[in-house]
Design an enzyme around this catalytic site. Structure first.
Site, PDB file in Angstrom:
ATOM      1  N   THR A   2       0.820  -1.215   0.000  1.00 12.30           N
ATOM      2  CA  THR A   2       0.000   0.000   0.000  1.00 12.30           C
ATOM      3  C   THR A   2       0.859   1.273   0.000  1.00 12.30           C
ATOM      4  O   THR A   2       1.998   1.265   0.498  1.00 12.30           O
ATOM      5  CB  THR A   2      -0.882  -0.015   1.265  1.00 12.30           C
ATOM      6  OG1 THR A   2      -1.531   1.247   1.401  1.00 12.30           O
ATOM      7  CG2 THR A   2      -0.072  -0.251   2.541  1.00 12.30           C
ATOM      8  N   ASP A   3       0.272   2.361  -0.490  1.00 11.87           N
ATOM      9  CA  ASP A   3       0.966   3.659  -0.418  1.00 11.87           C
ATOM     10  C   ASP A   3       1.020   4.193   1.019  1.00 11.87           C
ATOM     11  O   ASP A   3       1.776   5.115   1.314  1.00 11.87           O
ATOM     12  CB  ASP A   3       0.300   4.684  -1.356  1.00 11.87           C
ATOM     13  CG  ASP A   3      -1.173   4.938  -1.048  1.00 11.87           C
ATOM     14  OD1 ASP A   3      -1.737   4.284  -0.146  1.00 11.87           O
ATOM     15  OD2 ASP A   3      -1.776   5.804  -1.725  1.00 11.87           O
ATOM     16  N   GLU A   4       0.213   3.588   1.918  1.00 18.11           N
ATOM     17  CA  GLU A   4       0.159   4.113   3.294  1.00 18.11           C
ATOM     18  C   GLU A   4       1.480   3.943   4.038  1.00 18.11           C
ATOM     19  O   GLU A   4       1.697   4.579   5.063  1.00 18.11           O
ATOM     20  CB  GLU A   4      -0.982   3.447   4.075  1.00 18.11           C
ATOM     21  CG  GLU A   4      -2.322   3.679   3.421  1.00 18.11           C
ATOM     22  CD  GLU A   4      -3.507   3.512   4.352  1.00 18.11           C
ATOM     23  OE1 GLU A   4      -3.314   3.347   5.560  1.00 18.11           O
ATOM     24  OE2 GLU A   4      -4.636   3.556   3.847  1.00 18.11           O
ATOM     25  N   TYR A   9      -2.082  -0.661  10.904  1.00 17.83           N
ATOM     26  CA  TYR A   9      -2.195  -1.309   9.590  1.00 17.83           C
ATOM     27  C   TYR A   9      -0.972  -0.989   8.730  1.00 17.83           C
ATOM     28  O   TYR A   9      -0.295  -1.892   8.220  1.00 17.83           O
ATOM     29  CB  TYR A   9      -3.478  -0.858   8.874  1.00 17.83           C
ATOM     30  CG  TYR A   9      -3.463  -1.151   7.382  1.00 17.83           C
ATOM     31  CD1 TYR A   9      -3.524  -2.458   6.916  1.00 17.83           C
ATOM     32  CD2 TYR A   9      -3.342  -0.113   6.442  1.00 17.83           C
ATOM     33  CE1 TYR A   9      -3.482  -2.734   5.538  1.00 17.83           C
ATOM     34  CE2 TYR A   9      -3.304  -0.381   5.075  1.00 17.83           C
ATOM     35  CZ  TYR A   9      -3.374  -1.691   4.635  1.00 17.83           C
ATOM     36  OH  TYR A   9      -3.316  -1.960   3.289  1.00 17.83           O
ATOM     37  N   LYS A  11       2.079  -3.411   7.279  1.00 18.94           N
ATOM     38  CA  LYS A  11       2.380  -3.587   5.848  1.00 18.94           C
ATOM     39  C   LYS A  11       3.836  -3.162   5.575  1.00 18.94           C
ATOM     40  O   LYS A  11       4.537  -3.811   4.794  1.00 18.94           O
ATOM     41  CB  LYS A  11       1.422  -2.757   4.982  1.00 18.94           C
ATOM     42  CG  LYS A  11      -0.020  -3.233   4.964  1.00 18.94           C
ATOM     43  CD  LYS A  11      -0.225  -4.613   4.379  1.00 18.94           C
ATOM     44  CE  LYS A  11      -0.013  -4.704   2.888  1.00 18.94           C
ATOM     45  NZ  LYS A  11      -0.389  -6.043   2.349  1.00 18.94           N
TER      46      LYS A  11
END
Ligand code: NAD
Ligand code: DAU
Length: 356
Positions: A137-139, A162, A166
């Site tokens: 993810t870009d997060e 989260y 990741k």
């Protein structure tokens, strides 16, 4: 260009995983088999692949209910199927849930990824032509101010349990490439929307609440920004990477399509009203500003220049078209919605597999 005989897709009963399996099986360049490993958490719904099961079940498509936290079970999957490619989607994926209960995120996203890497390392010892693709993810890059974008070499700065889980899994995957020479690729993608998304995420939650006349909860001031990509475009990016991605490399994937949450919710209100032949402003009065998400990242923006320049990938689905198709899908799939809303699919899982 690489080709594979048996692709292990983890998390294939979830939103992106199920879209990806349908996409992959439909490619004329792919004649192999897909093994879908999913533990069927609340987010995993076998109905998402009912059509694929019916058409290809037992031949080009097999479902294995297994938990990636269970190393022995994952080893069995590798030994029973001659896996030559892993596409790893399985994860706890909802930021809000990670705030209320982070444990599953650590166990699945970190330990589960570690188990898959270990199994691949063991079974692929001297094997050529194999690939482990990790979907992220870009997060992991954190939160942007009003300007700037995330590049593949942007420093990691995850801010929710989260995104931290990741980020950790991304580092593990890269460590297996550098340390053991495991052929790995990683993609970091922005927010996906489209059919089969579990209605706790922004887009389907808003559509379903509109249909039920419920409030549309917008966190904080509604000015947080996300970059939106139609799920099929994410699938095509992953497929490009499987075919041509450079081993050891990371690819950012995004829509180049930034929206403030409030503007997006207003747009969805209009598209739902249009699709139902109602007045444009019919649903906007349901918008309700609610308490903000703790640690709510302000803005994400992905630079996906690398995958475009090096692999020739492009977003194919324009935002209006993708959003209209998404709205249409939720309007036309009452049985799916009903089964998710009532928990009917859980009863089906319990009957067929026994619940965990
Ligand atoms: P999802 O929550 O819809 O699906 C996750 C799937 O993983 C479910 O089918 C679930 O049953 C399965 N799963 C969870 N824990 C498992 C376990 N321990 N063992 C086996 N299976 C398990 O998620 P999604 O939105 O489809 O996201 C898929 C992947 O893509 C995730 O890795 C996520 O981090 C990543 N991603 C998602 C987005 C997005 O916008 N949704 C964007 C970028 C990256
Ligand atoms: O950026 C990629 C990420 O996108 C993925 O890694 C995650 O798996 C995926 O869930 C998604 O995370 P977000 O937190 O961005 O998605 P969500 O749909 O939960 O929220 C989108 C934005 O909308 C976010 O700024 C929070 C806000 N929001 C969300 C919900 C559910 C609201 O304002 N109201 C809501 O009810």
């Amino acid at each position: 260009m690489r080709s594979f005989e048996t692709v292990l897709v983890t998390g294939g009963a979830g939103f992106i995983g199920s879209n990806f399996i349908r996409y992959l099986i439909g490619r004329k360049e792919f004649s192999g088999r897909v093994v879908n490993v999913d533990s069927l958490t609340y987010a995993g719904n076998p109905l998402n692949l009912a059509d694929v099961e019916k058409r290809h079940g037992g031949r080009r498509y097999s479902f294995v209910r297994a938990d990636i936290r269970d190393y022995e079970r994952i080893r069995e999957v590798f030994s029973e199927h001659a896996i030559d490619c892993v596409v790893h989607f399985a994860a706890e994926s909802h930021v809000d849930r990670s705030i209320f209960g982070p444990r599953d995120f650590i166990e699945t996203n970190i330990n589960g990824t570690f188990n898959l890497l270990e199994a691949a390392r063991e079974w692929w010892r001297d094997k050529k032509g194999v690939l482990f693709h990790h979907v992220s993810t870009d997060e992991v890059y954190g939160s942007l101010g009003e300007t700037g974008r995330f590049f593949e070499d942007t420093r990691y700065d995850p801010r929710s349990p989260y995104s931290a889980s990741k980020a950790s899994s991304d580092h593990l995957v890269r460590s297996y490439f550098h340390t053991y020479g495991l052929p790995c690729t990683v993609s970091n993608c922005s927010n996906n929307y489209g059919p089969y998304q579990f209605p706790e995420k922004l887009v389907p939650l808003m559509i379903l609440n509109m249909l039920e006349g419920k409030p549309l909860p917008v966190y904080g001031d509604g000015k947080n920004i996300r970059d939106w990509l139609y799920v099929e475009d994410h699938c095509s990016a992953v497929w490009r990477i499987l075919q041509r991605g450079e081993v050891g490399k990371t690819y950012n994937v995004g829509g180049e399509n930034e929206w403030k949450n409030i503007a997006l919710v207003e747009l969805i209100c209009e598209r739902v009203a249009l699709a139902r032949g109602e007045g444009k402003d019919r649903y906007k009065k349901l918008i309700t500003f609610v308490k903000d998400r703790p640690g709510h990242d302000r803005r994400y923006a992905i630079d996906c220049g690398r995958i475009k320049a090096e692999l020739g990938w492009r977003q194919e689905v324009g935002f209006e078209k993708g959003m209209d198709e998404t709205v249409r899908w939720y309007l036309d799939n009452g049985a799916w919605i009903e089964s998710v809303r009532s928990g009917g699919y859980r009863k089906w899982i319990e009957k067929n597999y026994g619940d965990r």
